[in-house]
Design a protein around this motif. Sequence first.
Motif, mmCIF file in Angstrom:
data_model
loop_
_atom_site.group_PDB
_atom_site.id
_atom_site.type_symbol
_atom_site.label_atom_id
_atom_site.label_comp_id
_atom_site.label_asym_id
_atom_site.label_seq_id
_atom_site.Cartn_x
_atom_site.Cartn_y
_atom_site.Cartn_z
ATOM 1 N N ILE A 912 0.853 -1.184 0.000
ATOM 2 C CA ILE A 912 0.000 0.000 0.000
ATOM 3 C C ILE A 912 0.891 1.237 0.000
ATOM 4 N N SER A 913 0.536 2.190 -0.803
ATOM 5 C CA SER A 913 1.261 3.458 -0.845
ATOM 6 C C SER A 913 0.989 4.245 0.426
ATOM 7 N N VAL A 914 2.042 4.670 1.093
ATOM 8 C CA VAL A 914 1.884 5.451 2.314
ATOM 9 C C VAL A 914 1.246 6.801 2.006
ATOM 10 N N GLY A 915 1.575 7.363 0.873
ATOM 11 C CA GLY A 915 0.968 8.623 0.479
ATOM 12 C C GLY A 915 -0.540 8.518 0.349
ATOM 13 N N GLU A 916 -1.024 7.350 -0.094
ATOM 14 C CA GLU A 916 -2.467 7.147 -0.191
ATOM 15 C C GLU A 916 -3.090 6.935 1.175
ATOM 16 N N VAL A 917 -2.415 6.137 1.998
ATOM 17 C CA VAL A 917 -2.939 5.864 3.350
ATOM 18 C C VAL A 917 -2.963 7.146 4.178
ATOM 19 N N LEU A 918 -1.912 7.937 4.086
ATOM 20 C CA LEU A 918 -1.812 9.186 4.850
ATOM 21 C C LEU A 918 -2.187 10.372 3.960
#
Length: 935
Positions: A912-918
């Motif tokens: 999962i992309s951290v930029g998407e999660v956060l």
Amino acid sequence: MRIPIATYRLQFNPDFGFQEAKQIASYLDALGISDIYASPIFKARSGSRHGYDVVDQNQLNPELGDRGEFDALISDLHERGMGWLQDIVPNHMAYDGQNQYLMDVLEHGPHSQYFDYFDIEWEHSDDIQGKLLAPMLGDFYDRCLERGEIQISYDKDGLKVNYYALQFPLRIESYAQFLTHDLHWLRRRLGRQHPDYIKLLGILYLLKDTFPEMALQQRKDQSAFVKQMLWELYQDNQEVKAFIDQNIETFNGQPGKPGSFTLLDSLLLEQFYRLSFWKVGAEELNYRRFFTVNELICLKIDSPKVLKNTHKLIFQLVDSGAFDGLRIDHIDGLYDPTVYLKRLRERKEDLYIVIEKILEFNEELPSYWPVQGTSGYEFLNYVNGVFCQQQNRKPFSQFYRRFSGVTTPYEQLFLEKKQLIADTNLVGDIDNLARFLKKVASQYRYGRDLTASGLKTAIQEVLVTFPIYCTYINQRGVAQRDLKYIRTAIQAARKRIPQLLNELNLIERFLLLEYEDSLPEDERAEWLHFVMRLQQFTGPLMAKGVEDTLFYVYNRFISLNEVGGSPEHFGLSLMDFHEYNQRQYENWPYTLNATSTHDTKRSEDVRARLNAISELPAEWRSQVKTWSELNQPHKQSLSGHLVPDPNDEYFLYQTLVGAFPFDPGELDSFKQRVKDYVVKAVREAKVYTAWLRPDTEYEEGFVNFVEALLTPSPENPFLEQLQSFQQKIADYGIYNALSQTLIKMTAPGIPDFYQGTEMWDLSLVDPDNRRPVDYDRRLTALKSIQKDWQTDKEKLMKELLSRRTDGRIKLFLTMRGLALRNQFRQVLQNGSYAPIKTVGKHADNLIAFARHKGERTIVAIAPRFLTELIQPGEYPLGAKIWNDTQIELPGGAEASWCEWITDRTIAADNVISVGEVLRHFPVALLVSENHPVDL
């Protein structure tokens, strides 16, 4: 057993009692708290702000409310499905006139039914043989006496000795000295045959001739009878009243006439106690105290009788269901903690029990203790350490040495400060240990030539070099964990005092219980008693020498100077943190996880701010140099040095950055808080001033320095510069604090919230951290958040971020995290723990782990070290910040996840992309969607 979902520590005091707690129960319930974790609520010394100075464990504290109010509070909690975790104090009680057990001992001595309740050595040196030392006077005994500060008084309860608010009884036999003084005056006024005069003679006959022969209960009954007869005479006969009042005036003497106090001095010499200057308690002591506090006298809680009688109400409230769990204060003070805990467990098998216990780095809690864990200091230090940038240890150490002039290695300071306490505050306790060991060792030919002086020095060295708070040797013998620590201490002591090798060899033999096979049982018991007694003083020496001295002297990075912490470790690795959590999951899954407590040196949010400084060594160095130059004119020259000295100045700058309020309107109150704090800090440091020997000049100089620094004026450019840098650090600190809160709610263990810390709390050490909490503001904020959550979640996220200094963002995260714990209780209480691998450009800036049970997985994602990622004012959100950083999901994970905090569904394919999660919030919680989830 009821295992809490989340606890909330309340500090009860006369201004916040049972009714006030009831008023906030609905708020705590709405927040997601499952259990109130209460400070001691039993009758304490009048006006107590903390409750640890208990005077009667079998009464609720009337200053908090009556039994009806308490029952109403408990009933309200039960209706909400909430529980109660109670902090109890088995180690000690207040040395105070309100302590009826102790007053009975002081009045009746060996004839008291409570004579063996307290940890008193009655067979002591000649001047206190058969007496209990009472080191409560503010000056030398003779000065207090001759100034008329010590007085006697009389009422229906009898004659008493008074020293300001302190009040002690007189033993009944000494009434004879008082009543025979000038008795001829009364005889002349009444006549020999007057019935009341004859009654008074009858009282004197009882006092002089019958009391010595009486059994315990008969003596007590007769004592009450004498007091009642005397009181009736006093009330009914004006001549008797005048006689007693006149004698009170005579015995109380006249200031300026030393000879007029001879009668009172003689009367005091007859008592079962000896009043003395409070400083005497450091060197001549025949009772065990809590740490070095004369006003707290320890109990013999190892006695089944004492345990039963002092825990009656505790057990009643446990049996009735009012108490769902107990937190045991100062477990290391008990003579045999293992036996005490087993007796509690035998009394109630399904009782949730945690203990106040400080574990050193990599030290394990005894696995055989029947407890669920500790009150969470070790978690506090692990989670705090993982936000301190380890790689900057060297520049911080170098600058600290240059600026402060403190070049002594931490390990040496550790020993020096413990030695200081041993040489000053614990002299009497060590004397008692040495005297007992000499007595026992003299029975054997290998011990007869060892002097009391040599044994005392050797005992002191062992205590000073002891590497942990306590070992737990008892009748079971020496456990492997204890063996290691004892040998470490003895080996270190041998290097420091090789001239006392024989003494140390003897002590090692005793501590390891290396009995000869032929040693009789009674002598084995003496060996064991010495060992168990010595164990009761390793903890106080560590606490006073390290936490309450060294932690105010070694100021390299004060975020790490925390209860149970090890400041020589400049932060902890992510691997250390994950390994710790794995051990907790395997061994202590229901322990408490704390980040702020009533004992912490500074709050979690202060530490979160300071940890951001660990990322910026060059900028910090530049700021401190500039500040110091600007503030040089505000320093005062005193006895060849400047006030404050550079070490204290460095301590102050860190404190100001860490605790400066978000609201500029709080500057005046903050300034006063800092003034109070620095006086306490320098007294604890014991370099220029101390509680035992205050140097008011240094203290006033430091207070004046604070006043100058925090007063806005054109001549004070420092304050503006401080605020500019501090606001930057505070912004990074907000994100650290959110990450820390998220980890606390999802790591193995039960999250504990100290009162008020669900919003920003920038408190310092007690009593600063006991200030009132504004619950109206918190309730209003929670209702507003809940309403906005239902209408427009994305808008709420933006508002919380844009107004992040008001504290609602932390409150929101707490609410969402606790909602997760309540919904997925089994996963977060019993689920396995596994680190999550992070990859990409900013992989090291994330802490991620998974909790898994059954078909449900929860992943926590918490950023750190954000000064590397964002500029002040930027949000740590989105792909622009996080670039290609990703987390690798646990094996077999589903492709669809719910991001719990923002209530979004996120698709994933192993990563999962951290930029998407956060994307909308600075931390994240992913919940696998194997089953439908009620969001």
